[in-house]
Design a protein around this motif. Structure first.
Motif, PDB file in Angstrom:
ATOM      1  N   LYS A 123       0.853  -1.196   0.000  1.00 36.62           N
ATOM      2  CA  LYS A 123       0.000   0.000   0.000  1.00 36.62           C
ATOM      3  C   LYS A 123       0.882   1.237   0.000  1.00 36.62           C
ATOM      4  CE  LYS A 123      -4.298  -1.724   1.469  1.00 36.62           C
ATOM      5  NZ  LYS A 123      -4.139  -3.036   2.112  1.00 36.62           N
ATOM      6  N   SER A 124       0.550   2.231  -0.852  1.00 39.24           N
ATOM      7  CA  SER A 124       1.470   3.346  -1.043  1.00 39.24           C
ATOM      8  C   SER A 124       1.624   4.180   0.231  1.00 39.24           C
ATOM      9  CB  SER A 124       1.018   4.215  -2.210  1.00 39.24           C
ATOM     10  OG  SER A 124      -0.236   4.778  -1.920  1.00 39.24           O
ATOM     11  N   GLY A 125       0.509   4.486   0.898  1.00 37.62           N
ATOM     12  CA  GLY A 125       0.576   5.333   2.083  1.00 37.62           C
ATOM     13  C   GLY A 125       1.486   4.758   3.146  1.00 37.62           C
ATOM     14  N   ILE A 126       1.235   3.516   3.495  1.00 33.46           N
ATOM     15  CA  ILE A 126       2.010   2.919   4.580  1.00 33.46           C
ATOM     16  C   ILE A 126       3.463   2.710   4.167  1.00 33.46           C
ATOM     17  CG2 ILE A 126       1.420   0.510   4.051  1.00 33.46           C
ATOM     18  CD1 ILE A 126       1.157   0.321   7.221  1.00 33.46           C
ATOM     19  N   THR A 127       3.690   2.424   2.873  1.00 27.73           N
ATOM     20  CA  THR A 127       5.066   2.218   2.425  1.00 27.73           C
ATOM     21  C   THR A 127       5.865   3.515   2.501  1.00 27.73           C
ATOM     22  OG1 THR A 127       4.220   0.584   0.871  1.00 27.73           O
ATOM     23  CG2 THR A 127       6.495   1.244   0.599  1.00 27.73           C
ATOM     24  N   ILE A 128       5.256   4.616   2.033  1.00 29.32           N
ATOM     25  CA  ILE A 128       5.959   5.901   2.096  1.00 29.32           C
ATOM     26  C   ILE A 128       6.209   6.288   3.551  1.00 29.32           C
ATOM     27  CG2 ILE A 128       5.742   8.379   1.609  1.00 29.32           C
ATOM     28  CD1 ILE A 128       4.226   7.570  -0.964  1.00 29.32           C
ATOM     29  N   GLY A 129       5.199   6.063   4.409  1.00 31.70           N
ATOM     30  CA  GLY A 129       5.363   6.341   5.834  1.00 31.70           C
ATOM     31  C   GLY A 129       6.502   5.538   6.440  1.00 31.70           C
ATOM     32  N   MET A 130       6.522   4.255   6.170  1.00 29.84           N
ATOM     33  CA  MET A 130       7.571   3.392   6.719  1.00 29.84           C
ATOM     34  C   MET A 130       8.939   3.775   6.169  1.00 29.84           C
ATOM     35  SD  MET A 130       6.421   1.415   8.983  1.00 29.84           S
ATOM     36  CE  MET A 130       7.809   0.302   9.186  1.00 29.84           C
ATOM     37  N   PHE A 131       8.961   4.171   4.899  1.00 30.89           N
ATOM     38  CA  PHE A 131      10.228   4.565   4.279  1.00 30.89           C
ATOM     39  C   PHE A 131      10.829   5.761   5.032  1.00 30.89           C
ATOM     40  CE2 PHE A 131      12.533   7.285   1.261  1.00 30.89           C
ATOM     41  CZ  PHE A 131      13.562   6.410   0.916  1.00 30.89           C
ATOM     42  N   PHE A 132       9.992   6.772   5.290  1.00 37.00           N
ATOM     43  CA  PHE A 132      10.500   7.945   6.011  1.00 37.00           C
ATOM     44  C   PHE A 132      10.833   7.597   7.455  1.00 37.00           C
ATOM     45  CE2 PHE A 132       8.637  10.527   2.556  1.00 37.00           C
ATOM     46  CZ  PHE A 132       9.770  11.281   2.282  1.00 37.00           C
ATOM     47  N   LEU A 133       9.950   6.841   8.097  1.00 42.12           N
ATOM     48  CA  LEU A 133      10.182   6.454   9.486  1.00 42.12           C
ATOM     49  C   LEU A 133      11.522   5.740   9.613  1.00 42.12           C
ATOM     50  CD1 LEU A 133       8.946   6.303  12.331  1.00 42.12           C
ATOM     51  CD2 LEU A 133       8.093   4.040  11.739  1.00 42.12           C
ATOM     52  N   TYR A 134      11.764   4.789   8.700  1.00 37.25           N
ATOM     53  CA  TYR A 134      13.001   4.026   8.797  1.00 37.25           C
ATOM     54  C   TYR A 134      14.213   4.866   8.409  1.00 37.25           C
ATOM     55  CZ  TYR A 134      16.619   0.581   8.341  1.00 37.25           C
ATOM     56  OH  TYR A 134      17.803  -0.089   8.498  1.00 37.25           O
ATOM     57  N   SER A 135      14.122   5.520   7.228  1.00 38.25           N
ATOM     58  CA  SER A 135      15.330   6.172   6.717  1.00 38.25           C
ATOM     59  C   SER A 135      15.708   7.397   7.538  1.00 38.25           C
ATOM     60  CB  SER A 135      15.157   6.545   5.239  1.00 38.25           C
ATOM     61  OG  SER A 135      14.169   7.534   5.112  1.00 38.25           O
ATOM     62  N   MET A 136      14.715   8.081   8.141  1.00 36.18           N
ATOM     63  CA  MET A 136      15.048   9.330   8.831  1.00 36.18           C
ATOM     64  C   MET A 136      15.184   9.153  10.335  1.00 36.18           C
ATOM     65  SD  MET A 136      13.357  12.261   6.668  1.00 36.18           S
ATOM     66  CE  MET A 136      14.168  12.487   5.097  1.00 36.18           C
ATOM     67  N   ILE A 137      14.423   8.225  10.928  1.00 30.58           N
ATOM     68  CA  ILE A 137      14.431   8.140  12.392  1.00 30.58           C
ATOM     69  C   ILE A 137      14.972   6.803  12.891  1.00 30.58           C
ATOM     70  CG2 ILE A 137      12.996   8.231  14.467  1.00 30.58           C
ATOM     71  CD1 ILE A 137      11.075  10.020  12.757  1.00 30.58           C
ATOM     72  N   LEU A 138      14.292   5.722  12.466  1.00 30.15           N
ATOM     73  CA  LEU A 138      14.618   4.411  13.025  1.00 30.15           C
ATOM     74  C   LEU A 138      16.074   4.024  12.812  1.00 30.15           C
ATOM     75  CD1 LEU A 138      11.753   1.833  12.471  1.00 30.15           C
ATOM     76  CD2 LEU A 138      12.853   2.538  14.601  1.00 30.15           C
ATOM     77  N   GLU A 139      16.537   4.228  11.558  1.00 28.98           N
ATOM     78  CA  GLU A 139      17.895   3.762  11.275  1.00 28.98           C
ATOM     79  C   GLU A 139      18.936   4.576  12.033  1.00 28.98           C
ATOM     80  OE1 GLU A 139      19.705   1.849   7.385  1.00 28.98           O
ATOM     81  OE2 GLU A 139      20.044   3.994   7.458  1.00 28.98           O
ATOM     82  N   ALA A 140      18.674   5.876  12.183  1.00 29.69           N
ATOM     83  CA  ALA A 140      19.609   6.713  12.940  1.00 29.69           C
ATOM     84  C   ALA A 140      19.679   6.228  14.390  1.00 29.69           C
ATOM     85  CB  ALA A 140      19.161   8.163  12.886  1.00 29.69           C
ATOM     86  N   LEU A 141      18.506   5.971  14.983  1.00 26.91           N
ATOM     87  CA  LEU A 141      18.459   5.460  16.353  1.00 26.91           C
ATOM     88  C   LEU A 141      19.201   4.138  16.476  1.00 26.91           C
ATOM     89  CD1 LEU A 141      14.827   6.068  17.672  1.00 26.91           C
ATOM     90  CD2 LEU A 141      16.975   6.822  18.702  1.00 26.91           C
ATOM     91  N   LEU A 142      18.870   3.248  15.532  1.00 25.48           N
ATOM     92  CA  LEU A 142      19.468   1.916  15.567  1.00 25.48           C
ATOM     93  C   LEU A 142      20.981   1.989  15.423  1.00 25.48           C
ATOM     94  CD1 LEU A 142      17.163  -0.398  13.417  1.00 25.48           C
ATOM     95  CD2 LEU A 142      17.915  -0.783  15.779  1.00 25.48           C
ATOM     96  N   SER A 143      21.436   2.750  14.422  1.00 24.06           N
ATOM     97  CA  SER A 143      22.873   2.716  14.148  1.00 24.06           C
ATOM     98  C   SER A 143      23.660   3.368  15.277  1.00 24.06           C
ATOM     99  CB  SER A 143      23.185   3.354  12.790  1.00 24.06           C
ATOM    100  OG  SER A 143      23.396   4.724  12.929  1.00 24.06           O
ATOM    101  N   LYS A 144      23.144   4.509  15.787  1.00 25.16           N
ATOM    102  CA  LYS A 144      23.829   5.138  16.926  1.00 25.16           C
ATOM    103  C   LYS A 144      23.758   4.223  18.153  1.00 25.16           C
ATOM    104  CE  LYS A 144      24.766   9.154  14.919  1.00 25.16           C
ATOM    105  NZ  LYS A 144      24.768   8.573  13.550  1.00 25.16           N
ATOM    106  N   GLY A 145      22.595   3.599  18.338  1.00 25.23           N
ATOM    107  CA  GLY A 145      22.417   2.698  19.478  1.00 25.23           C
ATOM    108  C   GLY A 145      23.376   1.527  19.424  1.00 25.23           C
ATOM    109  N   ILE A 146      23.478   0.917  18.251  1.00 25.20           N
ATOM    110  CA  ILE A 146      24.372  -0.235  18.108  1.00 25.20           C
ATOM    111  C   ILE A 146      25.823   0.190  18.343  1.00 25.20           C
ATOM    112  CG2 ILE A 146      25.321  -1.895  16.445  1.00 25.20           C
ATOM    113  CD1 ILE A 146      22.501  -2.047  15.219  1.00 25.20           C
ATOM    114  N   ASN A 147      26.187   1.333  17.778  1.00 25.91           N
ATOM    115  CA  ASN A 147      27.563   1.822  17.964  1.00 25.91           C
ATOM    116  C   ASN A 147      27.881   2.052  19.441  1.00 25.91           C
ATOM    117  OD1 ASN A 147      27.958   1.735  15.261  1.00 25.91           O
ATOM    118  ND2 ASN A 147      27.857   3.946  14.925  1.00 25.91           N
ATOM    119  N   TRP A 148      26.906   2.658  20.129  1.00 26.43           N
ATOM    120  CA  TRP A 148      27.107   2.986  21.541  1.00 26.43           C
ATOM    121  C   TRP A 148      27.185   1.715  22.396  1.00 26.43           C
ATOM    122  CZ3 TRP A 148      23.263   2.135  25.400  1.00 26.43           C
ATOM    123  CH2 TRP A 148      23.587   2.652  26.655  1.00 26.43           C
ATOM    124  N   TRP A 149      26.295   0.776  22.073  1.00 25.20           N
ATOM    125  CA  TRP A 149      26.200  -0.438  22.859  1.00 25.20           C
ATOM    126  C   TRP A 149      27.390  -1.374  22.615  1.00 25.20           C
ATOM    127  CZ3 TRP A 149      25.324  -5.540  21.001  1.00 25.20           C
ATOM    128  CH2 TRP A 149      25.051  -6.489  22.001  1.00 25.20           C
TER     129      TRP A 149
END
Lengths: 311, 262
Positions: free
Chosen positions: B171-197
């Motif tokens: 579905k286009s709406g949810i895919t675009i939402g997930m794309f932004f959520l992941y690329s802008m927020i989730l991945e930054a959190l994850l990558s910084k979190g993994i590095n820190w941990w």
């Protein structure tokens, strides 16, 4: 002369063989062990109530759904994608790019079918859409969408046409047109496979039929054999037991069922009420009541469906 | 292959959304960079505008590459819309019914993804050429052009990632939402979190992050270079990781399409 008679005994090849196809959606068994074959040049109806698995079956045969087991082959083992290019199909709803014109949509279908010289204009004219060829699909009415899907199915003069509920959403005029179209395609030797929940439609249009119920194939064969309306004769006499005993040995009586103080007889086609009356009299029983009941096709269909429910 | 691509072209050549999104990318990327180069878009404080220095050859590729990494979202969204359209219109089924193999459908879209990444890079090259010539001398050409290659990897990574996401979510709406959520927020959190941990830079190797690492913010990169604290990981590992993820996307999408109902 010898050659001619040889030709005669070669049977018509089947264009589709289906063997033991099963499919489940979670715990729901959509199809179980369905097998049949479709002779070339027939109009083959897949008949069943809503939810009986008709669309699932067609989806599997056209490779958009995966079966759990079983297999099928078009045109004697032709690779499935090549076969599909020679089959015109209309599955469920018309599927087109909403923002493209009718003409562009058919162009894409023709390219995928690898048609060298697709007569798109002819297909559009056949279905009365030529004047709207440059309108986008989203501006079409439901009936026009359905007709565009049929136009797409007719591209490249396919050898087989697969239609899922082809008259769905059409007005009575449209329904009649589609039936005429199917009839004329049949005359041209094209094999038509159509799913329908309308007994009346199948009876009018089809030469062969397969009856599906909850994923089970109840029976398949020629329409006039499978859906033949058998007659019933209702009789009564003073001693029903004696009457019943006598009739058990009578020819042409297939089944005896007691309903209240009367007996309902399933008879063979040749057996008429006067034959039954005569037979009983010869055996010393005089009937107090006799009626001839013509069974409707609907009744026959319901019986088919219900018979298997109790089993 | 040509046949698959030309059918894809038939699907999009009169599609307004396609031209609008391509137009957004093609217009905004040079305009944005023009603004920075001419100082009316300031990155820095007060009258200081360090980044504007970076449009001559040598640095232009890294600078443009970084901004491209933001503007590729237009084309990512385009790919999501083109893919989810097929599901919404059920034309994915119709393509199969009309005679495509499932893999032909899949590869046609992959070819489109590839062509769009090539388009991106050719376009960035042309802009870079114009900026480089305007703000510097041809004698320095091509300069640090490996960043152009990194930009291509990044665009291919983003485009194929969004394609896979669209295949999975449909579905286009949810895919675009997930794309932004992941690329802008989730991945930054994850990558910084993994590095820190993990006290490592393992987090830099997440799907999109590994390509982002190839094109760091030019200002930050300059400061780091001045302070001599450049990242110890050589770019080649990020290049390999990016290609690794792209191959994984391909295999996941392929498995999903071959196995599932349409």
């Amino acid at each position: 002369m010898a050659k001619l008679s040889l030709l005669k005994i070669i049977p018509l090849d089947s264009v589709l063989k289906v063997q033991g196809i099963s499919k489940a959606y979670g715990t729901i068994q959509a199809l179980s062990d369905v097998s049949f074959s479709v002779p070339a040049g027939c109009v083959f109806g897949i008949l069943g109530p809503n939810g009986s698995g008709k669309t699932t079956l067609l989806g599997i045969l056209l490779h958009v759904l995966q079966s759990d087991s079983g297999n099928y082959s078009w045109f004697n083992e032709m690779p499935s994608d090549q076969a599909r290019q020679q089959i015109g199909s209309l599955l469920e709803t018309p599927n087109f790019y909403h923002y493209l014109s009718a003409w562009d949509n058919l162009k894409i279908a023709a390219r995928i079918k690898r048609l060298i010289n697709p007569d798109i204009d002819f297909a559009l004219k056949t279905l009365g859409l030529y004047d709207r060829r440059n309108s986008t699909f989203q501006t079409f009415s439901l009936g026009m969408k359905q007709r565009l899907a049929l136009a797409s199915a007719l591209l490249g003069k396919p050898k087989i046409l697969v239609l899922d509920e082809p008259t769905n959403g059409l007005d009575p005029n449209g329904i009649a047109e589609i039936r005429d179209l199917i009839e004329s395609l049949h005359q041209q030797g094209i094999t038509v496979i159509m799913a329908s929940h309308l007994l009346d439609e199948v009876e009018k249009v089809c030469t062969h039929v397969a009856v599906l119920k909850k994923g089970n194939l109840l029976l398949s064969g020629k329409v006039d054999e499978v859906l033949r309306s058998t007659d019933q004769i209702e009789i009564s006499a003073r001693d029903l037991n004696a009457l019943s005993a006598v009739l058990k040995h009578a020819k042409g009586i297939l089944q005896i069922e007691q309903v209240g103080d009367r007996l309902l007889l399933q008879c063979s086609e040749q057996t008429k009420p006067q034959d039954v009356n005569e037979y009983c009299a010869q055996n010393g029983i005089f009937l107090s009541h006799i009626t001839w009941k013509k069974k409707s096709l609907e009744r026959k269909f319901m019986e088919l469906i219900n018979e298997n429910q109790t089993n | 292959m040509n046949e698959l691509l030309s059918i894809e072209w038939l699907k999009i050549k009169t599609y307004k959304t396609f031209w609008v999104l391509i137009g957004c990318f093609a217009l905004l990327l040079p305009t944005w960079n023009y603004g920075i180069a001419n100082g009316f878009m300031k990155i820095g404080s007060g009258d200081l505008n360090i980044v504007s220095q970076a449009y001559s050859f040598s640095n232009v590729w890294q600078n443009l590459g970084f901004w491209t990494s933001i503007f590729v979202v237009f084309i990512s969204i385009l790919i999501i819309i083109l893919t989810t359209n097929e599901y919404q219109f059920r034309t994915n089924r119709q393509n199969i019914i009309d005679g495509w193999k499932r893999l032909e459908f899949y590869h046609a879209k992959w070819l489109l993804v590839f062509v769009l990444s090539v388009f991106t890079i050719v376009y960035v090259f042309l802009i870079g050429l114009i900026f480089g010539l305007s703000y510097g001398s041809i004698s320095d050409f091509p300069g640090n052009i490996s960043f152009l290659f990194f930009t291509w990897i990044l665009s291919l990574n983003y485009y194929s990632f969004s394609f896979l996401l669209a295949l999975l979510l449909k579905k286009s709406g949810i895919t675009i939402g997930m794309f932004f959520l992941y690329s802008m927020i989730l991945e930054a959190l994850l990558s910084k979190g993994i590095n820190w941990w993990s006290h490592s830079i393992a987090g830099n190797f997440l799907p999109l992050q590994c390509s982002d690492e190839l094109l760091p913010f030019p200002l930050l990169d300059m400061v780091k270079r001045l302070a001599n604290m450049s990242d110890s990981v050589v770019s080649i590992w990020y290049v390999l990781a990016s290609f690794g993820w792209i191959i994984i996307y391909y295999l996941l999408g392929r498995k999903k399409l071959l196995k599932s109902d349409w």
